[in-house]
Enzyme design. Structure first.
Site, PDB file in Angstrom:
ATOM      1  N   GLU A 139       0.777  -1.240   0.024  1.00  0.00           N
ATOM      2  CA  GLU A 139      -0.063   0.033   0.034  1.00  0.00           C
ATOM      3  C   GLU A 139       0.730   1.280   0.054  1.00  0.00           C
ATOM      4  OE1 GLU A 139      -2.721  -0.317   3.364  1.00  0.00           O
ATOM      5  OE2 GLU A 139      -3.612  -1.854   2.202  1.00  0.00           O
ATOM      6  N   ASN A 179       2.440  -5.215  -3.168  1.00  0.00           N
ATOM      7  CA  ASN A 179       0.733  -5.488  -2.988  1.00  0.00           C
ATOM      8  C   ASN A 179       0.098  -4.203  -2.635  1.00  0.00           C
ATOM      9  OD1 ASN A 179      -1.335  -7.810  -2.216  1.00  0.00           O
ATOM     10  ND2 ASN A 179      -0.976  -6.787  -0.180  1.00  0.00           N
ATOM     11  N   HIS A 224     -10.697  -6.519  -1.947  1.00  0.00           N
ATOM     12  CA  HIS A 224     -11.422  -6.551  -0.932  1.00  0.00           C
ATOM     13  C   HIS A 224     -12.680  -5.783  -1.481  1.00  0.00           C
ATOM     14  CE1 HIS A 224      -8.534  -7.773   2.509  1.00  0.00           C
ATOM     15  NE2 HIS A 224      -7.856  -6.827   1.869  1.00  0.00           N
ATOM     16  N   GLU A 276      -5.772 -10.903  -1.097  1.00  0.00           N
ATOM     17  CA  GLU A 276      -6.680 -10.665  -0.080  1.00  0.00           C
ATOM     18  C   GLU A 276      -7.978 -10.754  -0.449  1.00  0.00           C
ATOM     19  OE1 GLU A 276      -5.404  -7.186   2.437  1.00  0.00           O
ATOM     20  OE2 GLU A 276      -3.164  -7.743   1.795  1.00  0.00           O
ATOM     21  N   ASP A 294     -11.729 -10.867  -0.349  1.00  0.00           N
ATOM     22  CA  ASP A 294     -12.924 -11.024   0.413  1.00  0.00           C
ATOM     23  C   ASP A 294     -14.008 -10.319  -0.168  1.00  0.00           C
ATOM     24  OD1 ASP A 294     -12.521  -8.747   1.801  1.00  0.00           O
ATOM     25  OD2 ASP A 294     -11.947  -9.544   3.773  1.00  0.00           O
TER      26      ASP A 294
HETATM   27  C1  XIL Z   1      -5.907  -6.610   8.642  1.00  0.00           C
HETATM   28  C2  XIL Z   1      -6.064  -7.756   9.552  1.00  0.00           C
HETATM   29  O1  XIL Z   1      -6.949  -8.435   8.848  1.00  0.00           O
HETATM   30  C3  XIL Z   1      -6.719  -7.161  10.815  1.00  0.00           C
HETATM   31  O2  XIL Z   1      -6.658  -8.115  11.762  1.00  0.00           O
HETATM   32  C4  XIL Z   1      -5.837  -6.165  11.267  1.00  0.00           C
HETATM   33  O3  XIL Z   1      -6.436  -5.774  12.398  1.00  0.00           O
HETATM   34  C5  XIL Z   1      -5.591  -5.090  10.236  1.00  0.00           C
HETATM   35  O4  XIL Z   1      -4.962  -5.532   9.226  1.00  0.00           O
HETATM   36  N1  XIL Z   1      -5.024  -4.820   3.958  1.00  0.00           N
HETATM   37  C6  XIL Z   1      -3.694  -5.655   4.261  1.00  0.00           C
HETATM   38  C7  XIL Z   1      -3.817  -6.384   5.278  1.00  0.00           C
HETATM   39  O5  XIL Z   1      -2.850  -5.409   3.400  1.00  0.00           O
HETATM   40  O6  XIL Z   1      -2.730  -6.251   6.207  1.00  0.00           O
HETATM   41  C8  XIL Z   1      -5.124  -6.001   6.306  1.00  0.00           C
HETATM   42  O7  XIL Z   1      -5.406  -6.897   7.398  1.00  0.00           O
HETATM   43  C9  XIL Z   1      -6.339  -5.745   5.573  1.00  0.00           C
HETATM   44  C10 XIL Z   1      -6.289  -4.561   4.587  1.00  0.00           C
END
Ligand code: XIL
Length: 337
Positions: A146, A186, A222, A252, A254
């Site tokens: 990020e 990423n 996400h 990631e 979801d």
């Molecule tokens: C999130 C985790 O899932 C949580 O448990 C934590 O509190 C915060 O981070 N992008 C990312 C991840 O790259 O590391 C994040 O993970 C979600 C968003």
């Protein structure tokens, strides 16, 4: 914090006859999930489902700077070790997440009054230590997470104190510590074709031009049910990155649902999962699809997006949801069908 379920609350995962990983292996695809050490140790159903269904694990929080390096001279490897050891025992690859990020930093880094040289030394030592410890056991690292905000470099401690070179340096140091690990940039919001994915493309292309060892781009993904990027745009973005010789991992995934998960919303969610996996499967540069968790029992979504939940493919009792069936159906197609 996720609450620890009480024993009475424990629900059983019923092993699938043909698990996702077995189907994915026929396509040469990695299918994975981000996991936490605590339920892996405490909940047999969690560990059973993970090892049965997936062939790749991501360290959800365990390898982030704050959790793994809480004091300047103290590392806390136990949780990451648990995940890496489990993966090795079950023939799964590990994605390490993440070496350089602006969140979940320990306060000694966040609140330090650093000169540029001091912070460079901190980051170099951190990367060498972590990547070196898991050399040969963590197949891919999200080296930088990020770093782009809109079209610009994000305003972070790394950018402010070191300047944009921190990105190149982080990759070079990771490569020194494990020359065989695949090194990824990423980010989120740059999955389809847009300003952010253009900026990511320019960043990684520039790194290659400077001879920086980078091997892939992670697309977080996400999304909301029905809110995924158009399939054609996702495909084009993956194709332009793989034309640079880079791998793409969906890192990631979801798919969050607003309010109660009605049958219609669960179906829409399943369609979103189906479409993302479908594009990955039919686009050769896409080598892995990793979900950000796998059971609604443990998901960051309710805590991070007010009013949203039910984002994963198993419900809170480890029962497969329509989204699981959708992934299963896509993977059950014969290769090249
Ligand atoms: C999130 C985790 O899932 C949580 O448990 C934590 O509190 C915060 O981070 N992008 C990312 C991840 O790259 O590391 C994040 O993970 C979600 C968003």
């Amino acid at each position: 914090m996720v609450e620890t379920p009480t024993p009475q609350d424990q629900a059983a995962y019923v092993p699938a006859d043909v698990p996702l990983r077995e189907l994915a292996e026929q396509h040469g695809l990695h299918i994975g999930a981000a996991v936490s050490a605590h339920p892996l140790r405490q909940e047999p159903a969690y560990a059973l489902a993970v090892t049965h269904e997936f062939n790749m694990l991501t360290t959800e929080n365990a390898a982030k700077f704050g959790p793994i390096h809480p004091q300047p001279d103290r590392y806390a490897f136990a949780d990451a070790d648990t995940i890496v050891d489990l993966a090795a025992a079950h023939d799964m690859l590990v994605r390490g997440h993440t070496l350089v990020w602006h969140r979940q930093l320990p306060s000694w880094v966040e609140n330090g009054d650093w000169t540029r040289d001091e912070l460079l030394a901190v980051l170099r030592e951190h990367i060498h230590t972590i990547v070196g410890r898991y050399q040969g056991r963590i197949a891919a690292w999200d080296v930088v997470n990020e770093a782009i905000d809109g079209r610009e470099m994000r305003d972070t401690i790394w950018q402010r104190v070191i300047g944009p070179e921190y990105v190149d340096l982080a990759f070079r140091w990771a490569h020194e510590a494990d020359p065989d690990a695949l090194l990824f940039y990423n980010d989120y919001g740059g999955e389809g074709m847009n300003k952010k994915s253009d900026a990511i493309y320019d960043l990684v292309k520039g790194m290659q031009d400077r001879g920086v060892p980078i091997h892939g781009v992670g697309l977080q993904m996400h999304v909301t049910a029905g809110g995924q990027p158009p399939a054609e745009n996702l495909r084009r973005n993956i194709e332009r990155l793989s034309a640079l010789g880079l791998q793409v991992h969906i890192t990631e995934l979801d798919v969050r649902i607003s309010g109660e998960p009605t049958p219609a919303k669960l179906q829409q969610q399943a369609d979103t999962y189906r479409q993302v996996l479908d594009v990955c499967l039919e686009t050769p540069g896409c080598k892995a699809v990793v979900l950000w968790g796998f059971t609604d029992r443990y998901s960051w979504i309710p805590g991070a997006f007010k009013g949203y939940g039910s984002a994963l493919i198993f419900d809170e009792s480890y029962r497969p949801k329509p989204a699981y069936q959708a992934l299963h159906e896509v993977l059950a197609r014969q290769p090249n069908e």
